[in-house]
Design a protein around this motif. Structure first.
Motif: not given
Lengths: 215, 855
Positions: B810-836
């Motif tokens: 699954v090719e990510p959109p051009p604007e997205a970070n190309p170093d990361h996979p595309v999570d087709v499960g749609g898990n919110t923690n693919s987007l959230t931060s570890l910043h406490p």
């Protein structure tokens, strides 16, 4: 017409071997032994059987070892966790796509009628393709062992019913998926050869081709 | 003559010589396949062809996941197999004795028990592979436990017990013997307590920020009034509270809130960025606000109340400190009261007018004035908050601000009012000796969200830079407020990094913590965390990143006790009965820990000389010492569910009646609107040590609005990531539990909720596949274009199973970070931060900025 004990014994042999290979992958010794016996496969050469034997010869010639076959078997059938193609009838035939469903209990009844049961009753599903094939082997052997031809012919009834009611409606189609998903020639060969054996048995038992779910 | 099916002939006795059969059998070798039926043995009179017994048996069981409810289910068993799942058939339709019918999840429990993907045998990560490569070797239980014990001994010898960590996991929190939460009451914790202890964590992923906020406001955790008490209210206001989707049991808060509404018709206002089911079915009015701005809304409303003299000054004077200059604690700077904050006399010199609040919250100033007048005028008013408002980078303050609204309107501690906390409920006293009788000698404790930092930075972490705390007393899973009696901030340091993570019945290794892609990177370096063990019943996302996977039993395969949860006025409890044998090679966590304890030399201490069943009986025996009217174990097991009507509960009623005799556990004994302890901590705490310092990284003594990283102001000014992404709780899953159940996936699609206006601007139509992405990751899922979420906000149901696909698939959109996979499960923690978050050091999953494009 006389009862052809050799024909049924050969089918029993094929189902016994194939059942075992679906349940548990072979050791290196078994792989060697199977490789040496390929020219003596006891069933007639239908298209699936021929393709299956060809894939098994490829496997032998490429030196696929037990570890590779075991990994592929686990991956396909989810021995440890997730299956690519679950090996259980109820998953493919039940609306809920679960193990231990209606088909499982029906299969359990069919086994019971011949005084048989799954080795891990209630712990592992009764309708694993390997157990269903083993049932065919055992049912056919009973016919082969009957004291006269008439009784032998009558003793084919449970095998005929089981094939029509249980194996044919799902196994040929699911085996096609196994063949496609397999990473080893061995597992693809076993899947094809099993399709061939089921088809040969169907024809010998006088069941119509339309009984089998091919895809 | 008949065919004798009872005794098959031996091969070779008649007809064929079976040469072919024997030759092939010899080639493959093999174990027994089908075997003679057990019923034949020694029972020659019984025909084996007799049909199996038609009789079915119905067993009481339960759904034990972390939904905030607790439902019995009745399992119909035929021939050793669960064939049907039935709901509770006892009780009535009246509150107090209500029937506890399971929701769509509990009703599909067969799909968990008999899921073809269940874990079946112990597994070990293959040597030479990375965590997450999913190359497994199936091994025996003996090998698995031998190797785990050996590695534990090694870690203990090199680093000590505090290098061993029990990760957050709530998949079976509703059981006693199979309990996964609280972590210190789980079977593995008991085992560790027999073996020198372990590193524990405070709070939980549901409530990190509000849990941290409580001590500085009320002194301790307090509930709100029960929902049935709303019958005494003139108005009900819910901030991000959504009982219809987060307390879904047919006997739970879903019923209590709706039944009360039906019988008493109290006007209800829902404040939420999303038009939740609760807003739709319980609310008279929906007030959408930008996520994370509750404290601004409340400042704007209290500004109106103070200006128009609508607030309860008498209550504030008598029960609270810090609303006015005159009630500030000694030593507090001038103009540090809440009133000064409102009037712009504090350090920010900004008056908190409704217009100011409107700009931040997105709620028109006229609406804020209306709300303020209505809330202040309703006597009494039931104000509650769910846990969404606090699950933000500034969530500690949102939580305190909502408490403050209840205080400023004088609603605390009275019938029909409330504390501004989440609704309470009535409970039975069930004593759990197996889980609580042994003490963890470790005195330090980290935040539930701090474990990935502790893997990387361990001994560098302390109170000031990472929220490491001291426990208030031995064995208490909590952190003491880090301020001494003289008012000075105190510091506690961690001594070793985490080297082993134990995860039982939880999916927080990867999936439920935060920033999946960053987490994986940390965990894949196995020189840092050296051992990860996962015990579960499903092959979860977390299991994929383990070194060892141990297959556990499901509730259907066990007897257990399940204390009731959130039944409003009704206290209840369930005792379940084992319905079926453990499947495959699955084993109960009690047996697993017993065998591990044997290897570690503490088996007798672990079992306490009792079997699993004897511990269950002991729990009820001890509970009956506290409450002799409870049924005994056997009676209770027979009846399945036991219930008792305890009526409405009013929180802090004693304090309200007599605050001198019943002071709060704060230094002042009062409600602390200004916290001098937070002021002391603010001087010492440092930020930017393990995570780059960002906006909002600060402690403030007042429950004021703090703009943070990826907050509403930052996102609306951003072209790159203009959306605030929140993750609502979902009917199809409880967090990630049930996330692999086909039925539920079909009934409840994983979709990204996006407002019609935003969708139109981006040419997105309902049902289109979209990418939602930021620098931390990309997810792909269906768009749900709807007016039920406010513009500028995307809501993605949390808990979906992370399913990363490389660019080759699954090719990510051009604007997205190309170093990361595309999570087709749609898990919110693919987007959230570890910043406490600043105070709780907690997860802030609803503070997430991202963009969306059509896929």
């Amino acid at each position: 017409m006389a009862f052809d004990r050799t024909l049924w014994e050969h089918h029993a042999a094929a189902f016994g071997v194939l059942g075992r290979l679906h349940r548990e992958p072979p050791s290196d010794e078994a792989l060697t032994a199977i490789g040496a016996l390929l020219d003596e496969w006891p069933l007639p050469d239908g298209p699936d059987a021929a393709a299956g034997l060809a894939r098994l010869r490829c496997s032998r010639d490429a030196g696929e070892d037990a570890a590779r076959v075991r990994a592929d078997h686990d991956r396909l059938y989810g021995v440890s966790a997730v299956a690519l193609v679950a090996p259980y009838e109820s998953v493919h035939r039940g609306e809920d796509r679960l193990v231990f469903d209606t088909a499982t209990l029906e299969v359990r009844e069919a086994y019971r009628a011949l005084g048989l049961q799954a080795p891990q009753l209630n712990l592992e599903p009764d309708d694993h393709i390997g157990l269903e094939l083993d049932f065919m082997a055992q049912a056919l052997l009973r016919a082969v062992g009957a004291p006269d031809d008439a009784l032998a012919e009558a003793a084919l009834a449970p095998a005929r019913a089981f094939l029509a009611d249980h194996l044919l409606p799902w196994a040929p189609a699911v085996l096609a998926r196994v063949e496609e998903a397999a990473r080893t020639d061995f597992m693809a060969g076993v899947a094809l050869l099993t399709r061939g054996a089921l088809d040969s048995c169907r024809s010998a038992l006088g069941l119509p081709e339309s009984d089998a779910a091919r895809r | 003559m008949t065919i004798n099916t009872d005794a098959p002939d031996e091969p070779g006795t008649t007809g064929s010589d079976r040469r072919t059969f024997l030759k092939w059998s010899a080639a493959v070798g093999g174990t027994a396949a089908l075997v003679p039926t057990a019923t034949q043995l020694g029972m020659p009179g019984r025909a084996s062809s007799a049909p199996a017994e038609e009789d079915t048996t119905v067993y009481w069981s339960a759904c034990t996941v972390n939904c905030g409810s607790r439902c019995p289910v009745r399992l119909e068993v035929k021939d050793g197999t669960v064939v049907r799942v039935l709901p509770d058939n006892t009780g009535t339709n009246e509150l107090g004795s209500q029937q506890v019918r399971a929701c769509v999840r509990g009703r599909s429990i067969r799909h968990r028990i008999y899921n073809p993907d269940r874990l079946k045998k112990p597994m070990k990560r293959k040597a030479g592979t990375k965590r997450g490569d999913e190359e497994w070797e199936t091994i025996s239980w003996d090998q698995a436990l031998d190797e785990i014990a050996e590695k534990m001994e090694d870690i203990k010898a090199r680093f000590g017990n505090e290098a061993i960590y029990i990760n957050y996991g709530t998949g079976t929190l509703g059981s006693v013997m199979a309990k996964s939460w609280p972590p210190d009451q789980s079977p593995f914790a008991r085992l560790m307590n027999t073996w020198g202890g372990y590193l524990d964590h405070y709070a939980d992923y549901s409530t990190t920020e509000i849990t941290a906020a409580y001590p500085y406001f009320y002194g301790t955790w307090v509930d709100g009034n029960t929902f049935d008490d709303v019958k005494n209210s003139e108005l009900q206001v819910m901030f991000g509270n959504n009982p219809l989707e987060t307390r879904m049991s047919g006997g739970g808060q879903l019923l209590v809130s709706q039944q009360t509404r039906k019988e008493h018709g109290v006007r209800t206002i829902i404040v939420d960025p999303r038009y939740s089911e609760t807003a739709a079915l319980l609310g008279d009015e929906w007030v959408p606000l930008r996520p994370g701005t509750d404290a601004a809304l409340i400042a704007g409303m209290i500004h109106v109340m103070v200006t128009e003299d609508l607030h309860d000054q008498e209550f504030l004077d008598k029960y609270c400190v810090g609303f006015d200059e005159k009630t500030l604690p000694k030593g507090a700077p001038k103009n540090s009261s809440y009133r000064s904050y409102l009037l712009g006399k504090g350090p920010d010199t900004t008056e908190k007018t409704p217009e100011w609040a409107a700009d931040i919250t997105g709620i028109p100033a006229v609406k804020i004035r209306q709300l303020a007048r209505e809330i202040a005028g309703a006597k009494p008013c039931a104000i509650t908050q769910g846990w969404g408002p606090q699950r933000h980078a500034n969530g500690e303050n949102s939580a305190r601000a909502i408490f403050l609204l209840a205080a400023a309107t004088g609603n605390v501690g009275i019938p029909g009012g409330g504390t501004g906390a989440r609704e309470g409920a009535q409970y039975l006293s069930i004593v759990e000796p197996f889980n609580t009788e042994l003490i963890n000698p470790s005195e330090k404790i980290i935040s539930v969200f701090g474990w990935l930092d502790a893997i990387q930075y361990g001994e560098q972490m302390d109170t000031f830079n990472a929220g490491v705390l001291k426990k208030p007393a031995p064995g208490v899973r909590d952190g003491e407020v880090p301020v001494d009696e003289k008012g000075n901030a105190t510091n506690t340091r961690l001594e070793v990094p985490i080297k082993m993570v134990w995860q039982y019945s939880g999916n927080s290794i990867v999936n439920q913590t935060g920033d999946n892609n960053a987490s994986i990177k940390i965990l894949q370096d196995d020189t840092m965390c050296e051992l990860i063990v996962v015990c579960d019943i499903q092959y979860t996302v977390s299991a994929r990143y383990a070194d060892y996977i141990l297959p556990g039993t499901s509730t259907a395969e066990e007897d257990d006790i399940h204390p009731g949860e959130n039944g409003g006025p009704m206290a209840y409890g369930i005792i379940s009965s084992q319905a079926i044998e453990p499947l495959y090679e699955c084993r109960s966590i009690f047996d697993i820990c017993t065998d591990l304890a044997e290897r570690l030399g503490t088996k007798d201490e672990f079992t306490g000389g009792k079997t699993r069943e004897e511990w269950l009986r002991e729990a009820i025996r001890q509970s009956r010492e506290v409450d002799p009217t409870l049924p005994d174990y056997d009676e209770w097991k027979e009846m399945g569910i036991y219930r008792r009507d305890l009526g409405p509960g009013v929180s802090l009623a004693d304090f309200r009646k007599n605050p001198k005799a019943n002071p709060l556990p704060t230094p002042s004994g009062k409600i602390e609107i200004y916290s001098d302890r937070l002021a002391a901590m603010a001087e010492k705490w440092v930020f930017g040590v393990f995570h780059p310092e960002q906006a909002g990284d600060r402690l403030v003594p007042l429950p004021e609005y703090v703009e943070t990283w990826e907050g509403p102001l930052e996102t609306r000014a951003s072209d790159e990531y203009p959306f605030q992404v929140i993750g609502h709780h979902f009917k199809g899953r409880t967090h990630s539990s049930y996330g692999n159940v086909d039925w539920l996936k079909q009934a409840h699609h994983q979709t990204a909720w996006i407002n019609t206006v935003d969708a139109q601007d981006r040419d997105i139509e309902n049902g289109d596949l979209v990418f939602v992405y930021n620098d931390r990751g990309t997810i792909r899922l269906e768009a749900r274009v709807t007016e039920r979420v406010m513009p500028g906000v995307i809501s993605v149901p949390q808990g979906a199973w992370f399913d990363p696909k490389g660019a080759d698939e699954v090719e990510p959109p051009p604007e997205a970070n190309p170093d990361h996979p595309v999570d087709v499960g749609g898990n919110t923690n693919s987007l959230t931060s570890l910043h406490p978050s600043a105070l709780a050091k907690g997860n802030a999953p609803h503070t997430t900025a991202a963009n969306v494009v059509k896929a």
